[in-house]
Design an enzyme around this catalytic site. Structure first.
Site, PDB file in Angstrom:
ATOM      1  N   ARG A 288       0.842  -1.397  -0.002  1.00 31.72           N
ATOM      2  CA  ARG A 288       0.024  -0.210  -0.062  1.00 31.72           C
ATOM      3  C   ARG A 288       1.005   1.285  -0.053  1.00 31.72           C
ATOM      4  O   ARG A 288       1.867   1.380   0.620  1.00 31.72           O
ATOM      5  CB  ARG A 288      -0.729  -0.032   1.151  1.00 31.72           C
ATOM      6  CG  ARG A 288      -2.047  -1.070   1.192  1.00 31.72           C
ATOM      7  CD  ARG A 288      -3.291  -0.829   0.309  1.00 31.72           C
ATOM      8  NE  ARG A 288      -3.919  -1.756   0.164  1.00 31.72           N
ATOM      9  CZ  ARG A 288      -4.084  -2.830  -0.603  1.00 31.72           C
ATOM     10  NH1 ARG A 288      -3.212  -3.106  -1.508  1.00 31.72           N
ATOM     11  NH2 ARG A 288      -5.348  -3.396  -0.437  1.00 31.72           N
ATOM     12  N   GLU A 317      -3.327   7.517  -6.146  1.00 28.88           N
ATOM     13  CA  GLU A 317      -3.135   6.916  -7.328  1.00 28.88           C
ATOM     14  C   GLU A 317      -4.320   7.493  -8.376  1.00 28.88           C
ATOM     15  O   GLU A 317      -5.346   7.501  -8.025  1.00 28.88           O
ATOM     16  CB  GLU A 317      -3.254   5.297  -7.265  1.00 28.88           C
ATOM     17  CG  GLU A 317      -1.991   4.861  -6.544  1.00 28.88           C
ATOM     18  CD  GLU A 317      -2.132   3.294  -6.226  1.00 28.88           C
ATOM     19  OE1 GLU A 317      -3.220   2.688  -6.795  1.00 28.88           O
ATOM     20  OE2 GLU A 317      -1.277   2.634  -5.604  1.00 28.88           O
ATOM     21  N   HIS A 336       0.340   0.145 -10.248  1.00 32.50           N
ATOM     22  CA  HIS A 336      -0.543  -0.751  -9.223  1.00 32.50           C
ATOM     23  C   HIS A 336      -0.674  -2.223 -10.309  1.00 32.50           C
ATOM     24  O   HIS A 336      -2.092  -2.584 -10.354  1.00 32.50           O
ATOM     25  CB  HIS A 336      -1.691  -0.096  -8.770  1.00 32.50           C
ATOM     26  CG  HIS A 336      -2.270  -0.908  -7.540  1.00 32.50           C
ATOM     27  ND1 HIS A 336      -2.833  -0.100  -6.764  1.00 32.50           N
ATOM     28  CD2 HIS A 336      -2.189  -2.113  -7.306  1.00 32.50           C
ATOM     29  CE1 HIS A 336      -3.114  -0.844  -5.726  1.00 32.50           C
ATOM     30  NE2 HIS A 336      -2.766  -1.994  -5.893  1.00 32.50           N
TER      31      HIS A 336
END
Length: 600
Positions: A288, A317, A336
């Site tokens: 994370r 993000e 990601h």
């Protein structure tokens, strides 16, 4: 009494959308759908119930984002499917009253408005993935809707991506690739480092962390790990040594982050943490983004403390286009991609489809992230004890010294009620919640508490003390003991050697009544400071003056002592979190022998 509910379903033509970009298809539905839901009707039946007893037709499952075909095929055999993608919030709220289950990924926001619009029909929300930030859990629970996720299917994919970033970073793959494509040939500039014989610290030894460790061992690396809940025998089985947080930072050449994002771990890798690392350390993060203070990481890179970083996740993000971290020459980044393999996507689809189908059939799901429906009369009676149970768990685990693995917990209930008339499953679940959630991203509830504890090697035993007297109140007190650990606060250790905290409910409010062998009496509200002191006049005033001088409001204060002028423990309830400087001042008071600050 069993309650029956029925609803007519609209035809496909009546569900045409205003949004031309949305995509929708569904199997023709029967005209009438009827469900009978059982709820316990006697107080003596202390059972959590989320059971569909009968159906006159298939349930309807709304799939709001693309799901792998294997998952869809599984659902088709059980339910009527409505696959509607790119819906607006208004369209979702309009459609949801016709559905018994909803499956989403990360883009769809399942808000309180969605649950209210369902009119009570929505029974399950399935999140195809791990994070559930896009689902309002409180609203789901209030509306009796179970929320399940798919936490295991992407484990290997995330681990593989972590190793990919590790090797790419060590050999400057991304930078060299960009250089060659720009027409350059800079062999000397991109000399890398070898992995063989280097020490890798895996910070968070859960599913993904342990898989990364296995693969790193195969590359010839020496692997160490930090995780307060990792069973030592599981780590030893794959040749991994468990160390404290500071020891892991100080001895590693590479650090791979697999720490969940919780209030306790937010920006845990900050200036202070970087200052404890070897100069030239290399960091990988596929967990994370929020666990790293990104500005501090840039400073550490510029100072040469961190030689390189490889990041798949970010605090925001997508990250800002002008991000110094993203554009830093020593940083490798990906958008990601941890779970982005074809195999992982199919696995997630199957896992969430099975969880949703099982929940609709009334099965208790191990991947549930909120509480199922519990009879109102049971919750009403146990409500203050439920709060007490969780806070005792939180207190106990915070008293454990760093590096000590929590494995054995004993819970004692004192009650005048017969065992058959006191269901402690909710209380045990809340103690488990208090023990695990402060250092984990797992959501613990009645459904998954025992599963989660077992998975983490945490053994919780229960003992009941049968008291004389009226059984009007369900419990006299709850006691939590953690065995075979060291404590941050030595006075919390009982005569038999365990960390021990005990509490009871007074006038509907949870109170802490014992720490170790010391009797105290403090309301479990706000936060708590425990001090062991020499019992002498003026101590309450001295500590109170320090807190008052720093504008920290004291809500409660209680002192328990062994005997006059001997040792005593002061329990102080505070409304605000004292600064480190304030706590240091308390510790400098001559008669204070030890102290600890605990968040409730």
């Amino acid at each position: 009494m069993a309650a029956a509910a029925s609803s007519s379903l609209l035809s496909a033509s009546s569900l045409k959308k205003k949004n031309p970009s949305s995509l929708s298809w569904h199997v023709p539905l029967s005209n009438i759908f009827s469900v009978t839901v059982a709820t316990p009707h006697r107080l003596g039946q202390r059972r959590a119930s989320f059971v569909i007893l009968s159906m006159d037709a298939k349930p309807t499952v709304l799939v709001a984002e693309k799901l792998g075909e294997a998952g869809l095929d599984l659902l088709k055999g059980f339910a009527n499917l409505d696959c509607s993608y790119n819906m607006t919030q208004e369209e979702l709220c309009t459609k949801i009253s016709l559905c018994d289950a909803l499956i989403v990924r990360s883009a769809t926001k399942v808000t309180r408005e969605v649950f209210e619009s369902s009119g009570g029909r929505l029974k399950v929300v399935g999140r195809a993935g791990v994070g559930i930030d896009n689902v309002d859990l409180s609203a789901a629970t209030e509306h009796g809707c179970l929320v399940v996720n798919a936490p295991t299917a992407n484990t290997v994919a995330a681990a593989e991506h972590g190793i990919s970033l590790l090797t790419a970073m060590a050999r400057n793959i991304a930078q060299a690739d960009a250089s060659v494509k720009a027409g350059k040939w800079q062999r000397n500039k991109y000399v890398g480092v070898s992995l063989v014989g280097k020490t890798l610290a895996v910070m968070g030894f859960g599913k993904v962390g342990s898989e990364v460790a296995r693969r790193a061992k195969g590359l010839g690396m020496h692997v160490i790990a930090h995780d307060p809940y990792a069973p030592a025998d599981r780590a030893r089985a794959i040749g991994v040594e468990l160390l404290s947080f500071d020891e892991a930072l100080a001895t590693s050449d590479f650090i791979s982050l697999h720490t969940p994002l919780t209030p306790a771990t937010s920006k845990i890798f900050n200036d202070e943490a970087f200052s404890k690392m070897k100069k030239g350390v290399r960091i990988v993060n596929v967990a994370r983004g929020g666990v790293i203070d990104e500005d501090a990481l840039v400073r550490a890179l510029d100072a040469g403390i961190v030689a390189q970083a490889a990041l798949d996740v970010f605090t925001v993000e997508p990250p800002p286009k002008d991000s110094k971290l993203v554009h830093h020459e020593s940083v490798t980044v990906t958008p990601h991609l941890g779970a982005s393999t074809m195999e992982a996507q199919e696995g997630v689809a199957i896992e969430i489809a099975e969880a949703v189908a099982g929940a609709l059939k009334g099965e208790l799901a191990a991947t549930a992230v909120n509480a199922p429906m519990v009879p109102a009369e049971v919750l009403s009676e146990l409500a203050p004890f439920v709060i007490l149970a969780e806070k005792l768990g939180r207190l106990a685990v915070q008293l454990v010294a760093g590096g000590s693995g929590v494995k054995s917990v004993k819970v004692t209930y004192a009650s005048a009620r017969a065992p058959d008339d006191l269901d402690t499953r909710v209380l045990r679940a809340m103690i488990t919640k208090g023990l695990i959630e402060p250092i984990s991203s797992v959501f613990v509830n009645l459904v998954n508490a025992d599963f989660t504890a077992k998975q983490r090697g945490l053994r919780i035993s229960e003992e009941r003390i049968l008291l004389d007297g009226s059984p009007e109140s369900p419990l006299e007190f709850i006691q939590v003991q953690i065995a075979n650990v060291e404590s941050k606060f030595a006075s919390a250790i009982s005569e038999s050697g365990e960390i021990k905290v005990e509490g009871k409910v007074k006038d509907g409010i949870p109170h802490l009544t014992k720490v170790g062998s010391f009797e105290v009496d403090v309301s479990l509200e706000g936060s708590l400071i425990l001090c062991r002191q020499v019992d002498q006049p003026g101590m309450i005033g001295k500590v109170g003056s320090v807190l008052g001088g720093e504008n920290v409001n004291v809500s409660f204060m209680s002192v328990g002592r062994i005997a006059p002028r001997k040792q005593a423990v002061m329990a102080i309830g505070v409304d605000e979190e004292p600064s480190k400087e304030t706590l240091k001042k308390i510790g400098e008071i001559p008669a204070i022998e030890e102290f600890v600050f605990l968040k409730l």
